[in-house]
Design a protein around this motif. Structure first.
Motif, PDB file in Angstrom:
ATOM      1  N   VAL A 110      10.709   9.899   0.366  1.00  0.00           N
ATOM      2  CA  VAL A 110      10.888   9.215  -1.015  1.00  0.00           C
ATOM      3  C   VAL A 110      10.296   7.850  -0.918  1.00  0.00           C
ATOM      4  CG1 VAL A 110      12.799   8.510  -2.489  1.00  0.00           C
ATOM      5  CG2 VAL A 110      12.869  11.022  -1.401  1.00  0.00           C
ATOM      6  N   LEU A 111      10.815   7.029  -0.062  1.00  0.00           N
ATOM      7  CA  LEU A 111      10.266   5.672   0.186  1.00  0.00           C
ATOM      8  C   LEU A 111       8.870   5.596   0.110  1.00  0.00           C
ATOM      9  CD1 LEU A 111      13.017   4.320   2.414  1.00  0.00           C
ATOM     10  CD2 LEU A 111      12.818   3.951   0.177  1.00  0.00           C
ATOM     11  N   ASP A 112       8.198   6.576   0.416  1.00  0.00           N
ATOM     12  CA  ASP A 112       6.360   6.657   0.305  1.00  0.00           C
ATOM     13  C   ASP A 112       6.050   6.616  -1.075  1.00  0.00           C
ATOM     14  OD1 ASP A 112       6.009   6.276   3.056  1.00  0.00           O
ATOM     15  OD2 ASP A 112       5.686   8.456   3.790  1.00  0.00           O
ATOM     16  N   ARG A 113       6.829   7.703  -1.780  1.00  0.00           N
ATOM     17  CA  ARG A 113       6.411   7.683  -3.292  1.00  0.00           C
ATOM     18  C   ARG A 113       6.780   6.291  -3.915  1.00  0.00           C
ATOM     19  NH1 ARG A 113       7.815  12.895  -1.993  1.00  0.00           N
ATOM     20  NH2 ARG A 113       9.909  12.848  -2.272  1.00  0.00           N
ATOM     21  N   VAL A 114       7.968   5.703  -3.570  1.00  0.00           N
ATOM     22  CA  VAL A 114       8.169   4.462  -4.221  1.00  0.00           C
ATOM     23  C   VAL A 114       7.223   3.623  -3.900  1.00  0.00           C
ATOM     24  CG1 VAL A 114       9.852   2.643  -4.169  1.00  0.00           C
ATOM     25  CG2 VAL A 114      10.828   5.067  -3.995  1.00  0.00           C
ATOM     26  N   ALA A 140      15.424   0.855   8.639  1.00  0.00           N
ATOM     27  CA  ALA A 140      16.523   1.561   9.000  1.00  0.00           C
ATOM     28  C   ALA A 140      16.858   2.694   7.841  1.00  0.00           C
ATOM     29  CB  ALA A 140      17.890   0.695   9.001  1.00  0.00           C
ATOM     30  N   ARG A 141      16.410   2.188   6.766  1.00  0.00           N
ATOM     31  CA  ARG A 141      16.625   3.162   5.216  1.00  0.00           C
ATOM     32  C   ARG A 141      15.601   4.304   5.420  1.00  0.00           C
ATOM     33  NH1 ARG A 141      19.185   0.469   0.661  1.00  0.00           N
ATOM     34  NH2 ARG A 141      18.960   2.664  -0.201  1.00  0.00           N
ATOM     35  N   ARG A 142      14.415   3.957   6.122  1.00  0.00           N
ATOM     36  CA  ARG A 142      13.375   5.177   6.167  1.00  0.00           C
ATOM     37  C   ARG A 142      13.779   6.098   7.140  1.00  0.00           C
ATOM     38  NH1 ARG A 142       8.541   4.478   4.009  1.00  0.00           N
ATOM     39  NH2 ARG A 142       7.686   5.790   5.540  1.00  0.00           N
ATOM     40  N   ALA A 190      19.415   6.212  -3.175  1.00  0.00           N
ATOM     41  CA  ALA A 190      19.431   6.269  -4.654  1.00  0.00           C
ATOM     42  C   ALA A 190      18.868   4.946  -5.655  1.00  0.00           C
ATOM     43  CB  ALA A 190      20.539   6.562  -5.151  1.00  0.00           C
ATOM     44  N   ASP A 191      19.669   3.882  -4.866  1.00  0.00           N
ATOM     45  CA  ASP A 191      19.441   2.379  -5.281  1.00  0.00           C
ATOM     46  C   ASP A 191      18.016   1.846  -5.630  1.00  0.00           C
ATOM     47  OD1 ASP A 191      19.378   2.318  -2.696  1.00  0.00           O
ATOM     48  OD2 ASP A 191      19.895   0.140  -2.517  1.00  0.00           O
ATOM     49  N   ILE A 192      17.231   2.294  -4.629  1.00  0.00           N
ATOM     50  CA  ILE A 192      15.850   1.843  -4.700  1.00  0.00           C
ATOM     51  C   ILE A 192      15.101   2.821  -5.555  1.00  0.00           C
ATOM     52  CG2 ILE A 192      13.752   1.822  -3.338  1.00  0.00           C
ATOM     53  CD1 ILE A 192      15.405   1.019  -0.891  1.00  0.00           C
ATOM     54  N   VAL A 193      15.324   3.983  -5.716  1.00  0.00           N
ATOM     55  CA  VAL A 193      14.904   4.940  -6.671  1.00  0.00           C
ATOM     56  C   VAL A 193      15.203   4.395  -8.054  1.00  0.00           C
ATOM     57  CG1 VAL A 193      14.818   7.355  -7.663  1.00  0.00           C
ATOM     58  CG2 VAL A 193      14.576   6.880  -5.044  1.00  0.00           C
ATOM     59  N   VAL A 194      16.337   4.090  -8.236  1.00  0.00           N
ATOM     60  CA  VAL A 194      16.699   3.790  -9.954  1.00  0.00           C
ATOM     61  C   VAL A 194      16.005   2.612 -10.140  1.00  0.00           C
ATOM     62  CG1 VAL A 194      18.654   3.053 -10.968  1.00  0.00           C
ATOM     63  CG2 VAL A 194      18.886   5.108  -9.760  1.00  0.00           C
TER      64      VAL A 194
END
Length: 195
Positions: free
Chosen positions: A16-20, A45-47, A54-58
């Motif tokens: 998900v973070l890669d797509r962000v 750590a989040r990875r 969710a917070d980063i995605v929003v």
């Protein structure tokens, strides 16, 4: 992930973070951490945590206009509307007269004058002074700022046409006049962003 109307959030936060990062045009998680004003260790750590960020995605959806479905699952279109108002441009850094790849830049089309054509073959150039949007497609050299190659070193210079296929080159160091063919003109600066 999708079945009979029930949705389960993905637990692979790294994907998900890669797509962000892709949505923002960043090439590394460190760039994302800087953008989010988060310590690199916290991003790491989040990875690894295995919980949905969710917070980063929003925040990413709100800032880039990327599709929530694509960002969450990787399925579907990246942008719901293919005629998005966002340009995704390759970004390059100018260091020591050479270009280096530096991810991507997202730019709202509203930055360009209404009615004027958008750059046809553009990229974002970052140097120590500013960010430039450079269009590599141009029909002729006109007065203005350009990316040029002078004896193997790239730089942003101001060019002014003078009679008999000559130009005045200024902007860094001493100005000089030369034939148009004495330097290689790589692209026209169509937008300059300074701090």
């Amino acid at each position: 992930m999708r079945n009979t109307g029930k949705f389960t959030l993905p637990t692979d936060s790294a994907l998900v973070l890669d797509r962000v990062c892709e949505a923002y045009g960043f090439s590394t998680s460190l760039q994302l951490a800087d953008h989010l004003e988060m310590a690199a260790s916290s991003m790491s750590a989040r990875r690894k945590r295995g919980t949905f960020p969710a917070d980063i995605v929003v925040q990413c959806v709100l800032e880039t206009g990327v599709s929530l479905d694509w960002l969450t699952t990787g399925a579907g279109k990246k942008f719901e509307d293919d005629s998005s108002d966002i340009l995704k441009l390759p970004r390059k850094k100018l260091i020591g007269g050479k270009l280096f790849d530096s991810g991507f830049a997202m730019l709202d089309k509203a930055f360009f004058r209404e009615g004027a054509p958008l750059p046809a073959d553009a990229f974002c150039l970052l140097d120590e002074n500013a960010q430039y949007i450079i269009d590599r497609k141009f029909s002729e050299i006109v007065d203005g700022e350009w990316l040029v190659n002078i004896e193997g070193k790239l730089s942003v210079r101001t060019l002014g046409r003078i009679p008999i296929r000559k130009i005045r080159v200024s902007g860094i160091g001493m100005a000089f006049d030369c034939n148009i063919d004495d330097i290689e003109v790589l692209g026209r600066i169509v937008l300059k962003i300074t701090n």
